[in-house]
Design an enzyme around this catalytic site. Structure first.
Site, PDB file in Angstrom:
ATOM      1  N   ASP B 176      34.030  35.120  49.123  1.00 34.59           N
ATOM      2  CA  ASP B 176      33.995  35.934  47.903  1.00 34.59           C
ATOM      3  C   ASP B 176      34.253  37.414  48.180  1.00 34.59           C
ATOM      4  OD1 ASP B 176      31.489  34.371  45.785  1.00 34.59           O
ATOM      5  OD2 ASP B 176      32.743  33.470  47.337  1.00 34.59           O
ATOM      6  N   HIS B 178      34.768  39.589  45.126  1.00 35.02           N
ATOM      7  CA  HIS B 178      34.162  40.176  43.920  1.00 35.02           C
ATOM      8  C   HIS B 178      34.503  41.634  43.698  1.00 35.02           C
ATOM      9  CE1 HIS B 178      31.987  36.864  42.238  1.00 35.02           C
ATOM     10  NE2 HIS B 178      31.398  36.576  43.387  1.00 35.02           N
ATOM     11  N   ASP B 205      36.747  33.674  43.947  1.00 34.20           N
ATOM     12  CA  ASP B 205      35.885  34.777  43.485  1.00 34.20           C
ATOM     13  C   ASP B 205      36.407  36.135  43.960  1.00 34.20           C
ATOM     14  OD1 ASP B 205      32.446  33.550  42.986  1.00 34.20           O
ATOM     15  OD2 ASP B 205      34.364  32.987  42.097  1.00 34.20           O
ATOM     16  N   ASP B 208      35.380  40.216  39.347  1.00 32.76           N
ATOM     17  CA  ASP B 208      34.082  40.381  38.670  1.00 32.76           C
ATOM     18  C   ASP B 208      33.073  41.112  39.545  1.00 32.76           C
ATOM     19  OD1 ASP B 208      34.040  37.274  36.741  1.00 32.76           O
ATOM     20  OD2 ASP B 208      34.425  39.344  36.108  1.00 32.76           O
ATOM     21  N   ARG B 209      32.238  41.880  38.893  1.00 35.25           N
ATOM     22  CA  ARG B 209      31.152  42.661  39.498  1.00 35.25           C
ATOM     23  C   ARG B 209      31.611  43.944  40.180  1.00 35.25           C
ATOM     24  NH1 ARG B 209      26.629  39.340  39.147  1.00 35.25           N
ATOM     25  NH2 ARG B 209      27.056  37.142  39.348  1.00 35.25           N
ATOM     26  N   ASN B 237      34.908  30.016  40.876  1.00 35.32           N
ATOM     27  CA  ASN B 237      34.385  29.857  39.511  1.00 35.32           C
ATOM     28  C   ASN B 237      34.555  31.132  38.681  1.00 35.32           C
ATOM     29  OD1 ASN B 237      32.242  30.849  41.256  1.00 35.32           O
ATOM     30  ND2 ASN B 237      30.886  30.669  39.500  1.00 35.32           N
ATOM     31  N   HIS B 238      34.799  32.273  39.352  1.00 32.34           N
ATOM     32  CA  HIS B 238      35.038  33.502  38.602  1.00 32.34           C
ATOM     33  C   HIS B 238      36.498  33.704  38.246  1.00 32.34           C
ATOM     34  CE1 HIS B 238      31.167  35.761  38.327  1.00 32.34           C
ATOM     35  NE2 HIS B 238      30.821  34.808  39.167  1.00 32.34           N
ATOM     36  N   HIS B 289      35.865  26.502  47.076  1.00 35.01           N
ATOM     37  CA  HIS B 289      35.006  27.641  46.759  1.00 35.01           C
ATOM     38  C   HIS B 289      33.521  27.276  46.669  1.00 35.01           C
ATOM     39  CE1 HIS B 289      33.511  31.366  45.124  1.00 35.01           C
ATOM     40  NE2 HIS B 289      32.935  30.669  44.157  1.00 35.01           N
ATOM     41  N   ARG B 359      22.653  26.966  38.119  1.00 28.34           N
ATOM     42  CA  ARG B 359      23.895  27.631  37.728  1.00 28.34           C
ATOM     43  C   ARG B 359      24.363  27.144  36.362  1.00 28.34           C
ATOM     44  NH1 ARG B 359      26.576  30.965  41.941  1.00 28.34           N
ATOM     45  NH2 ARG B 359      26.056  29.985  43.918  1.00 28.34           N
ATOM     46  N   HIS B 386      30.764  31.080  47.541  1.00 36.32           N
ATOM     47  CA  HIS B 386      29.964  30.907  46.304  1.00 36.32           C
ATOM     48  C   HIS B 386      28.549  31.453  46.364  1.00 36.32           C
ATOM     49  CE1 HIS B 386      29.517  29.246  42.332  1.00 36.32           C
ATOM     50  NE2 HIS B 386      28.775  28.218  42.669  1.00 36.32           N
ATOM     51  N   ASP B 563      37.007  39.376  19.412  1.00 37.79           N
ATOM     52  CA  ASP B 563      37.932  40.492  19.319  1.00 37.79           C
ATOM     53  C   ASP B 563      39.237  40.151  20.018  1.00 37.79           C
ATOM     54  OD1 ASP B 563      38.027  43.736  20.928  1.00 37.79           O
ATOM     55  OD2 ASP B 563      39.049  43.022  19.124  1.00 37.79           O
ATOM     56  N   ASP B 565      42.361  40.799  19.553  1.00 41.93           N
ATOM     57  CA  ASP B 565      43.388  41.788  19.881  1.00 41.93           C
ATOM     58  C   ASP B 565      42.824  42.917  20.747  1.00 41.93           C
ATOM     59  OD1 ASP B 565      43.417  43.530  16.649  1.00 41.93           O
ATOM     60  OD2 ASP B 565      41.834  43.038  18.067  1.00 41.93           O
ATOM     61  N   SER B 567      40.744  45.123  20.288  1.00 43.33           N
ATOM     62  CA  SER B 567      40.732  46.455  19.673  1.00 43.33           C
ATOM     63  C   SER B 567      39.392  47.138  19.856  1.00 43.33           C
ATOM     64  CB  SER B 567      41.016  46.325  18.172  1.00 43.33           C
ATOM     65  OG  SER B 567      39.960  45.559  17.592  1.00 43.33           O
ATOM     66  N   GLU B 574      32.694  38.733  10.626  1.00 40.38           N
ATOM     67  CA  GLU B 574      32.677  38.028  11.910  1.00 40.38           C
ATOM     68  C   GLU B 574      31.306  38.150  12.575  1.00 40.38           C
ATOM     69  OE1 GLU B 574      35.954  40.182  13.525  1.00 40.38           O
ATOM     70  OE2 GLU B 574      37.267  38.430  13.486  1.00 40.38           O
ATOM     71  N   ASP B 603      27.253  50.281  11.872  1.00 43.22           N
ATOM     72  CA  ASP B 603      28.616  50.643  11.502  1.00 43.22           C
ATOM     73  C   ASP B 603      28.714  52.149  11.674  1.00 43.22           C
ATOM     74  OD1 ASP B 603      31.017  51.186  10.370  1.00 43.22           O
ATOM     75  OD2 ASP B 603      30.471  50.536   8.349  1.00 43.22           O
ATOM     76  N   ASN B 605      31.062  54.085  12.361  1.00 40.95           N
ATOM     77  CA  ASN B 605      32.201  54.797  11.769  1.00 40.95           C
ATOM     78  C   ASN B 605      32.265  54.625  10.264  1.00 40.95           C
ATOM     79  OD1 ASN B 605      32.953  55.428  14.400  1.00 40.95           O
ATOM     80  ND2 ASN B 605      33.993  53.461  14.613  1.00 40.95           N
ATOM     81  N   ASP B 607      33.220  52.216   8.442  1.00 41.07           N
ATOM     82  CA  ASP B 607      34.505  51.726   7.938  1.00 41.07           C
ATOM     83  C   ASP B 607      34.501  50.213   7.805  1.00 41.07           C
ATOM     84  OD1 ASP B 607      36.307  51.922  11.136  1.00 41.07           O
ATOM     85  OD2 ASP B 607      34.400  51.016  10.548  1.00 41.07           O
ATOM     86  N   GLU B 614      29.926  50.569  21.159  1.00 36.88           N
ATOM     87  CA  GLU B 614      28.811  51.352  20.625  1.00 36.88           C
ATOM     88  C   GLU B 614      27.617  50.454  20.357  1.00 36.88           C
ATOM     89  OE1 GLU B 614      30.758  55.283  18.582  1.00 36.88           O
ATOM     90  OE2 GLU B 614      30.352  53.561  17.297  1.00 36.88           O
TER      91      GLU B 614
END
Lengths: 158, 628
Positions: B176, B178, B205, B208-209, B237-238, B289, B359, B386, B563, B565, B567, B574, B603, B605, B607, B614
């Site tokens: 790993d 990582h 792996d 991540d991290r 697995n990652h 792995h 796990r 692992h 999410d 897209d 954004s 949702e 919320d 903003n 909107d 946030e």
């Protein structure tokens, strides 16, 4: 050499025993709720005792090298051994300072680091170079002297 | 007396010296043993929290899977769940090629990072590594081009790579990484760069991290493209886009590539599913792995359609077409288990094979299973990764299994060394260990144990804090007269029951509980003292706060999935739908109205949409005590 008298064998409180059992479990790398003979000394030390290796070997019944490497012991068998070790004099700050004073040639609270290193590697239950380095790191001043009161505080604390 | 009999004084002095030596040696060995115990406790803390997190994520996934299979929700919710499993995304490879096309992306004159020419050369990749060493970032155009080439190449590889060991070219096997680029650089420094004379196996792996997961991937893929017969990558697995949502890789990519991050992630998702599952050396040494199970069958593994398993967290559905209902066949489930076992399993000391509940995926397998599987497949050694190991590697199962782990300082600075294996045709493993980072070399053993320990205890306090309501109710069972006191023994057993981390609570107590009187402690005071947070919002309802803190990672994962897209925003609708779905899984009583109010208040903003970052910031635990 004056030593403390052996303390009478006191019983451990149930809460203490539970804690010892947890610590014992931390050293079980196999998952059979037992630890190897060769781990017993270190577990006892982790629990606040400080026996010599020789004392532990005696308590284990003087096992052969093969037994030391392969035999395992469960907590119930370990506990009475721990009690025996607990009854042995551990040495206090006072006694430890007193033995170091022997090396304090100038009576000024310091001993020569080099002398200490030689003694620890050649006498008693000899320490390896790696162990000595690890022990002495940061303990010697620019003259190679060890201020032994601070030194003793360091090794007696965790 | 001493003057007349000098022999006595000499003897006395010698005895004194020996006693002195013995006493100091005893204290030293006690000191080391106590440090070792602290280190083990710390290790247990990190490891159990890590695995509990993985288990948590798999449980969440299984929950959604259950909903998919058993429940005919209203159409809008069905859409949401389908979304989560990306059921409707089926495209031809040619369509994907068009989507991932890098050609329209221009490299402007203002770009100061490394340039890559194609086809890649050893020189080009070495220069890339140098650039990464100097913290430069590769342009999105080159990233997509490199990844595109990698994807095309991986599709030609079988599930199991076969390697021949050779005298002049020992094979290097790494575990790993990582995202720890400094460890990969250290390995290259000590061992040399990959080449046809220096074959490498990287055992999964990679991501991540750590914060340089992408740079590691680009480096490994670069060398893979130059030396496709000498660089072997196993999937871990990652290497799984769902896991990446929780453990940092997705965030890293989106942070570094705001415009093209989404495409890069999608292409990586495909690449991960095309990574081979195993490497075999000389038909004798198996490298995977995670590990194996009692049903592991190399012939089956060689035959699976591996790219079907984009995320190992859910059995695959067949690609549905307009006429047939999608169905999961028994063969599919059997194949899925083969893949899961190889990526997620851990060895255990006892004989047998049981599901890996810790796990949440794969198995725990015993030494008897090792013997059987090795015998059945005509192998002599299993190398896997692992699991983090303090010395970077560890033998088990009568030295028939090796765990190799290459990310040093994994839990914290000074927590562990990394290691890699060099192996020649005698198939005897030689281990090289290392530890990245200059700071930790200067720490004494005691300082490094202390540092790691502080970090672990902090993580543990957070876990205790998020479970505080459950803890208090459980403690109250032992305090019928409501005195606010509980015995240390009950505290330990109850805390274990609630947190289920398998930790030595009595040993940890002095570090977690400031004072006890005659074996009793004030648990209300203790919970208050955990003082982890300073709510950033005006939310009076503690149960909402607690639920948010407790499920922080799950919520982050789900929101990032919704999410699509990338954004960074999700709609109120949702958010509400997700909450409704999660309610029974999280076992929470929080009403729809409370959630709607919460959505309104976050919320920021104003909107009608919620900014995920946030939101997560608002519920992030901040340790007040750290500022004191």
């Amino acid at each position: 050499m004056a030593e403390e008298a052996a303390a009478p064998a006191a019983e451990f409180a149930p809460a203490e025993i539970e804690e010892f059992k947890e610590s014992f479990g931390l050293f079980d790398r196999v998952g059979d709720s037992q630890v190897g003979y060769n781990q017993v000394a270190d577990i006892m030390r982790a629990l606040g005792m400080n026996p010599t290796n020789k004392a532990v070997v005696a308590i284990l019944g003087n096992p052969s090298a093969d037994d030391m490497a392969n035999k395992r012991v469960n907590f119930e068998a370990f506990l009475p051994m721990l009690k025996q070790v607990d009854a042995m004099p551990k040495g206090t700050m006072t006694t430890t300072l007193r033995v170091l004073r022997v090396f304090d040639k100038e009576g000024n609270g310091t001993v020569m680091g080099a002398e200490l290193r030689i003694v620890l590697s050649t006498l008693g239950e000899k320490m390896s170079e790696v162990e000595i380095d690890s022990l002495m790191t940061g303990q010697e001043d620019e003259n190679g002297s060890v201020h032994y009161e601070a030194f003793v505080k360091h090794i007696m604390s965790v | 007396m001493q003057k007349e009999f000098p022999v006595f004084s000499l003897l006395n002095s010698a005895l004194n010296t020996i006693s002195a030596a013995l006493l100091i040696q005893r204290w030293y060995r006690q000191h080391v043993a106590r440090l070792e115990m602290r280190r083990r406790c710390t290790w247990n803390i990190f490891q159990s929290i890590e695995y509990a997190g993985e288990q948590d994520q798999i449980k969440l996934y299984n929950y959604f899977g259950f909903l998919m299979d058993h429940f005919t929700p209203a159409s809008s919710e069905r859409n949401l769940i389908s979304h989560i499993f990306r059921k409707n995304e089926i495209c031809l490879d040619t369509e994907w090629e068009r989507y991932f096309c890098y050609k329209s992306i221009e490299v402007t004159k203002s770009y100061t990072g490394p340039h890559l020419t194609f086809p890649v050369t050893f020189c080009g990749v070495s220069k890339l590594v140098e650039a990464f060493k100097h913290k430069e970032q590769l342009h999105a155009r080159y990233v997509l081009q490199l990844l595109g080439e990698t994807w095309r190449l991986l599709r030609t590889f079988p599930n199991i790579s076969h390697v021949i060991a050779c005298h002049t070219k020992p094979i290097t096997i790494c575990g790993d990484l990582h995202g720890h680029l400094e460890d990969l650089l250290l390995i290259f420094y000590k061992n040399g760069l990959p080449s046809s004379d220096k074959p490498y196996v990287f055992n999964g792996d990679f991501v991540d991290r750590g914060k340089n997961s992408l740079e590691i991937l680009l480096t490994l893929f670069g060398f893979l493209l130059v030396y496709p017969n000498d660089v072997h990558l196993n999937r871990g697995n990652h290497e799984d886009h769902i896991v990446n949502l929780r453990y940092g890789f997705t965030k890293e990519v989106l942070g570094k590539y705001s415009v093209h991050g989404k495409k890069i992630l999608k292409l990586l998702q495909m690449i991960f599913s095309w990574l081979p599952l195993a490497t075999v050396i000389d038909n004798k040494v198996l490298i995977v792995h995670g590990g194996i199970s009692d049903t592991t069958d190399l012939d089956k593994i060689a035959r699976v359609d591996r790219q079907k398993y984009a995320s190992a967290l859910r059995p695959p559905k067949m690609k549905s077409d307009s006429y047939l209902e999608s169905k999961t066949t028994e063969t599919d489930l059997d194949e899925w288990k083969q893949v899961m076992d190889v990526l997620w399993s851990d060895p255990m000391p006892q004989n047998g094979c049981i599901p890996n509940e810790v796990r949440g995926g794969g198995c725990y397998w015993g030494p008897d299973v090792t013997e059987e599987v090795l015998r059945r497949n005509n192998l002599q050694l299993l190398i896997r990764s692992h699991e983090c190991k303090q010395d970077g590697y560890e033998f088990c199962h009568n030295r028939r299994v090796i765990t190799i782990f290459s990310a040093s300082n994994y839990y914290e600075v000074g927590s562990n060394r990394g290691a890699f294996i060099r192996m020649g045709p005698d198939l005897v493993p030689h281990f090289i260990q290392y530890q990245a980072s200059t700071t930790c070399r200067e720490l004494t053993l005691r300082q490094s144990v202390g540092w790691t320990e502080r970090s672990a205890l902090q993580a543990l306090r957070e876990q205790l804090f998020v479970h505080r309501s459950d803890l208090i109710s459980a403690f109250q069972e032992f305090d019928p007269n409501n005195k606010g006191m509980i015995s240390v023994t009950h505290w330990a057993s109850t805390t274990e029951r609630v947190l289920n981390l398998g930790l030595p609570w009595r040993v940890l107590r002095p570090q977690l509980v400031s004072s006890t009187q005659r074996g009793m402690m004030d648990y209300q005071q203790w919970i208050k003292e955990l003082s982890i947070t300073e709510p950033k919002l005006e939310i009076s309802d503690n149960s909402i706060l607690d639920t948010m803190y407790k499920n922080h990672s799950n919520l982050e994962t789900i929101f990032r999935i919704i999410d699509t897209d990338h954004s960074g925003l999700i709609s109120f609708k949702e958010f509400h739908q997700t909450w409704e779905l999660l309610r029974s899984h999280l076992k929470t009583e929080i009403s729809a109205k409370a959630i709607a109010d919460l959505a309104q208040s976050i919320d920021f903003n104003k909107d009608g949409s919620i900014d995920i970052n946030e939101f997560l910031e608002a519920f992030r635990l901040v340790d007040i005590s750290a500022h004191n």
